[in-house]
Design an enzyme around this catalytic site. Structure first.
Site, PDB file in Angstrom:
ATOM      1  N   ASN A 128     -22.508 101.386 -46.996  1.00 23.41           N
ATOM      2  CA  ASN A 128     -22.073 100.014 -47.245  1.00 23.41           C
ATOM      3  C   ASN A 128     -21.433  99.944 -48.632  1.00 23.41           C
ATOM      4  OD1 ASN A 128     -22.153  97.216 -48.131  1.00 23.41           O
ATOM      5  ND2 ASN A 128     -23.396  96.803 -46.329  1.00 23.41           N
ATOM      6  N   HIS A 158     -19.290  93.848 -45.547  1.00 24.28           N
ATOM      7  CA  HIS A 158     -19.641  92.492 -45.135  1.00 24.28           C
ATOM      8  C   HIS A 158     -18.626  91.523 -45.726  1.00 24.28           C
ATOM      9  CE1 HIS A 158     -23.016  89.182 -44.963  1.00 24.28           C
ATOM     10  NE2 HIS A 158     -21.893  88.804 -44.382  1.00 24.28           N
ATOM     11  N   HIS A 167     -31.311  97.738 -44.484  1.00 21.43           N
ATOM     12  CA  HIS A 167     -31.604  96.694 -45.465  1.00 21.43           C
ATOM     13  C   HIS A 167     -32.751  97.134 -46.366  1.00 21.43           C
ATOM     14  CE1 HIS A 167     -30.841  92.711 -47.110  1.00 21.43           C
ATOM     15  NE2 HIS A 167     -32.134  92.672 -47.388  1.00 21.43           N
ATOM     16  N   GLY A 168     -32.428  97.281 -47.644  1.00 22.71           N
ATOM     17  CA  GLY A 168     -33.425  97.629 -48.641  1.00 22.71           C
ATOM     18  C   GLY A 168     -33.834  99.085 -48.665  1.00 22.71           C
ATOM     19  N   THR A 215     -28.694  88.377 -51.065  1.00 23.49           N
ATOM     20  CA  THR A 215     -28.338  89.314 -50.008  1.00 23.49           C
ATOM     21  C   THR A 215     -28.906  88.757 -48.709  1.00 23.49           C
ATOM     22  OG1 THR A 215     -28.459  91.640 -49.308  1.00 23.49           O
ATOM     23  CG2 THR A 215     -30.420  90.712 -50.354  1.00 23.49           C
ATOM     24  N   HIS A 258     -26.627  99.425 -51.492  1.00 21.74           N
ATOM     25  CA  HIS A 258     -26.992  99.172 -52.884  1.00 21.74           C
ATOM     26  C   HIS A 258     -27.610 100.392 -53.549  1.00 21.74           C
ATOM     27  CE1 HIS A 258     -29.414  97.478 -56.221  1.00 21.74           C
ATOM     28  NE2 HIS A 258     -28.378  96.671 -56.356  1.00 21.74           N
ATOM     29  N   ASP A 266     -20.184  97.174 -50.119  1.00 25.09           N
ATOM     30  CA  ASP A 266     -20.138  95.816 -50.664  1.00 25.09           C
ATOM     31  C   ASP A 266     -20.296  95.784 -52.175  1.00 25.09           C
ATOM     32  OD1 ASP A 266     -19.930  94.917 -48.078  1.00 25.09           O
ATOM     33  OD2 ASP A 266     -21.965  94.092 -47.965  1.00 25.09           O
ATOM     34  N   HIS A 267     -21.238  96.579 -52.700  1.00 26.07           N
ATOM     35  CA  HIS A 267     -21.554  96.449 -54.117  1.00 26.07           C
ATOM     36  C   HIS A 267     -20.604  97.229 -55.017  1.00 26.07           C
ATOM     37  CE1 HIS A 267     -24.745  93.752 -53.354  1.00 26.07           C
ATOM     38  NE2 HIS A 267     -25.300  94.587 -52.500  1.00 26.07           N
ATOM     39  N   GLU A 317     -19.425  93.608 -40.977  1.00 26.42           N
ATOM     40  CA  GLU A 317     -20.480  92.611 -40.864  1.00 26.42           C
ATOM     41  C   GLU A 317     -19.893  91.230 -41.119  1.00 26.42           C
ATOM     42  OE1 GLU A 317     -24.238  95.325 -42.439  1.00 26.42           O
ATOM     43  OE2 GLU A 317     -23.295  93.876 -43.803  1.00 26.42           O
ATOM     44  N   ARG A 376     -18.098  88.106 -46.358  1.00 28.36           N
ATOM     45  CA  ARG A 376     -18.847  86.851 -46.395  1.00 28.36           C
ATOM     46  C   ARG A 376     -17.899  85.656 -46.443  1.00 28.36           C
ATOM     47  NH1 ARG A 376     -24.422  87.254 -48.004  1.00 28.36           N
ATOM     48  NH2 ARG A 376     -24.219  85.026 -48.454  1.00 28.36           N
TER      49      ARG A 376
END
Length: 246
Positions: free
Chosen positions: A7, A43, A190-191, A100, A213, A9-10, A70, A45
């Protein structure tokens, strides 16, 4: 063998903090592929807080692997997904105030809307997954909605205090079995990070883990490609050890 979705995203979050043109999510995606990522997850958003429309359009034609987009179930996002036509779309819940994604999609309580979104994306040739909590009722609703893929929310497992993740792992194991019983592809995410990914990766039947992340954070110290390679190696090692231990 189990797949890693990186991912990005960050990477975009870091860029948007200063509204610069760097770091470039396009380069992050391509170099993650070079390092062994099996797919790229991003993602888009509604508030565009990290990934931008331009990122999605730029990355899509350049990938050698798969794009997992996403997005929320809104007319705008479904329009974008159908225009871009990534190989995969993961439908997620979204709140503007959250840092998040805080929980899984409420499928059982919005079955008609989810079913319509899944059907529209399927008609566009897109494989659809639903990001849901490891809850049997939600998995059954996902099957009723026509989804062929689910992504189990691993947040409760990841956030469990030291030594107390066992019940959450059992919950994920039961959810995995239910998803497989319905003939679904079962992913998770996730996480997850380098210290907690192995027990999830060891679950035979989990097809894919989406992680972002932790990889971005580790890249600060080790570099992007090494961070991706090390995560993939942890996942594969855990799965192989689990299979040998049968």
């Amino acid at each position: 063998m189990i797949e890693l979705g990186v991912n990005i995203d960050h990477v975009a979050t870091l860029r948007q903090q200063r509204h610069t043109v760097y770091p470039d999510p396009v380069q992050a995606a391509l170099r993650a592929e070079d390092a062994g990522a099996d797919l790229i997850t991003l993602h888009l958003r509604e508030d565009r807080r990290h990934i931008l429309d331009a990122d999605v359009h730029a990355i899509r034609p350049l990938l050698r692997t798969r794009m997992n987009l996403e997005c929320a179930i809104t007319p705008e996002m479904l329009d974008i997904a159908c225009a871009v036509r990534p190989s995969d779309v993961c439908l997620v819940p979204e709140k503007r105030t959250e840092l998040t994604t805080e929980g899984g999609l409420e499928v059982a309580g919005a079955l008609d809307a989810v079913r319509d979104a899944v059907a529209r994306l399927h008609d566009a040739g897109i494989r659809v997954s639903l990001f849901i909590d490891p809850d049997i009722a939600q998995i059954q609703a996902a099957a009723q909605a026509g989804a062929t893929v689910i992504e189990l929310h691993t947040g409760a497992y990841a956030e469990a205090p030291d030594g107390q993740a066992g019940p959450e792992l059992d919950r994920l194991r039961a959810a995995l079995a239910e998803g497989l019983r319905h003939g679904m592809r079962v992913n998770a995410g996730h996480g997850l990070h380098y210290g907690n990914v192995a027990p999830i990766a060891a679950l035979d039947g989990i097809a894919e883990l989406n992680i972002g992340h932790a990889i971005v954070a580790q890249a600060v110290f080790d570099g992007w490609e090494k961070a991706v390679r090390d995560m993939k190696a942890l996942m594969v090692q855990a799965r192989q050890q689990a299979l040998r231990g049968r």
